[in-house]
Write an enzyme that holds these catalytic residues in place. Structure first.
Site, PDB file in Angstrom:
ATOM      1  N   GLU A  58      30.377  35.152  41.668  1.00 13.89           N
ATOM      2  CA  GLU A  58      31.443  35.822  40.915  1.00 13.89           C
ATOM      3  C   GLU A  58      31.860  35.000  39.694  1.00 13.89           C
ATOM      4  OE1 GLU A  58      35.807  37.730  41.886  1.00 13.89           O
ATOM      5  OE2 GLU A  58      35.471  35.642  42.401  1.00 13.89           O
ATOM      6  N   LYS A 149      36.026  44.414  38.612  1.00 14.29           N
ATOM      7  CA  LYS A 149      36.775  44.197  39.850  1.00 14.29           C
ATOM      8  C   LYS A 149      38.045  45.042  39.870  1.00 14.29           C
ATOM      9  CE  LYS A 149      38.376  40.328  42.732  1.00 14.29           C
ATOM     10  NZ  LYS A 149      38.498  38.845  42.784  1.00 14.29           N
ATOM     11  N   CYS A 183      34.088  39.378  45.351  1.00 14.88           N
ATOM     12  CA  CYS A 183      35.050  38.539  46.064  1.00 14.88           C
ATOM     13  C   CYS A 183      35.983  39.334  46.978  1.00 14.88           C
ATOM     14  CB  CYS A 183      35.823  37.715  45.033  1.00 14.88           C
ATOM     15  SG  CYS A 183      36.709  36.289  45.681  1.00 14.88           S
TER      16      CYS A 183
END
Length: 329
Positions: A58, A149, A183
């Site tokens: 990430e 994200k 994540c």
């Protein structure tokens, strides 16, 4: 960089086999060009190991915002934080500018797909906010999805903007259908369900690094989805911060050599680790996986198939790319 191989598959049909690489590498922190050069060298190494997919952690390019929790990052209107953020934005990845062209060309040349975590500086959102983005490039060198994200976690909210559902997509790769999440959004059951509903059988979870993130959740996702799960982490050591890093003495004031310890691994569809999480070193983990194992594990649990009840429970996913304005000229 150490190359690690999982145990050799037995009794798998050739058409069910796929070789994947998990690249646990550190960035050249906040240096986009140098980090991309390192990524490109790792792609070539993975291709030499016959990998058909290689994954990276990430926000690897140009690096995770480690300064925030170490330099009083929540102080409002603080010149120090503005200086760090300005540098971060300057080193962000602009896909439209061609920053990933070198990665895409290598993917095409070596016929290898790539999942890469970047800090995206997005022109369609003004160009001064950063998105934690997971980019999938297929083995023809085409960018197939750009997943921002959904929600930054904790101190990340001081540096990253909220993404959207546009990149909640899966991709056919050999006998598998692969999808990925950044994540902590791997903890979101509805985000996972959006991928399961599209037939995902290989799940890629990317992390900035840390055994605390990868020792439990990937095994749970594998058991829940009956899919293979890659946990690909970054790594950050004191030596990976350039000497000219602002506030370097403050960032490294605890004296620790390891800032983020990795923990990359791969888990089989029954929840067993194919290799123990790798800690404290750069490594390329090579694993051969078997689509036949997925089919067998789906016998008693298939989240989008025989164990689903869409007449009772159904998920609605908005995959429209979000923007500030819609212009009609």
């Amino acid at each position: 960089m150490q190359v690690l191989h999982t145990a050799e598959l037995k009794d798998a049909r050739d058409e069910d086999r796929l070789t994947v690489g998990i690249a646990q590498i550190a960035p050249v922190w906040l240096d986009r060009a140098a980090t991309l050069a390192k990524v490109e060298a790792t792609i070539e190494q993975a291709a030499a190991q016959a990998c058909k997919l290689v994954t990276f952690g990430e926000a690897l390019v140009p690096g995770y915002p480690f300064w925030i929790e170490r330099t009083d990052g929540a102080r409002f209107n603080d010149p120090r934080q503005k200086h760090h953020y300005a540098r971060y934005v300057d080193q962000g990845v602009v896909i439209e500018r061609g920053d990933l062209n070198g990665v895409a060309q290598l993917a095409k040349d070596h016929k290898i797909a790539v999942y890469l975590g970047v800090m995206e500086r997005a022109p369609d959102r003004g160009g001064h906010s950063l998105y934690c983005t997971l980019v999938y490039i297929d083995d023809a060198g085409t960018i197939q999805s750009v997943h921002r994200k959904l929600h930054p976690t904790y101190e990340e909210r001081l540096a990253w903007a909220q993404g959207d559902g546009h990149g909640l997509r899966v991709h056919d790769l050999g006998p598998f259908r692969v999808g990925g999440l950044n994540c902590y959004e791997n903890w979101l059951p509805l985000a996972r369900s959006a991928l399961y509903a599209q037939g995902e059988s290989l799940h890629v979870s990317v992390w900035p690094g840390g055994l605390h993130n990868t020792q439990e959740l990937p095994a749970f996702i594998a058991k829940e989805s009956r899919s293979y799960v890659i946990a690909c982490s970054g790594l950050m050591r004191a030596q990976d911060f350039p000497e000219d890093t602002p506030d370097l003495d403050v960032i490294l004031s605890d004296g620790a050599e390891i800032v983020s310890n990795g923990g990359s691994t791969i888990v089989a569809p029954d929840g067993t680790f194919m290799i123990d999480p790798v800690l404290n070193e750069e490594a390329l983990i090579i694993a051969e996986i078997d689509a036949g194992v997925v089919r067998g594990e789906r016998q008693n649990l298939d989240q989008a198939g025989h164990y689903a009840r869409p007449d009772v429970l159904r998920l609605k996913v908005n995959r429209k790319r979000q923007g500030q304005a819609k212009f009609q000229d």
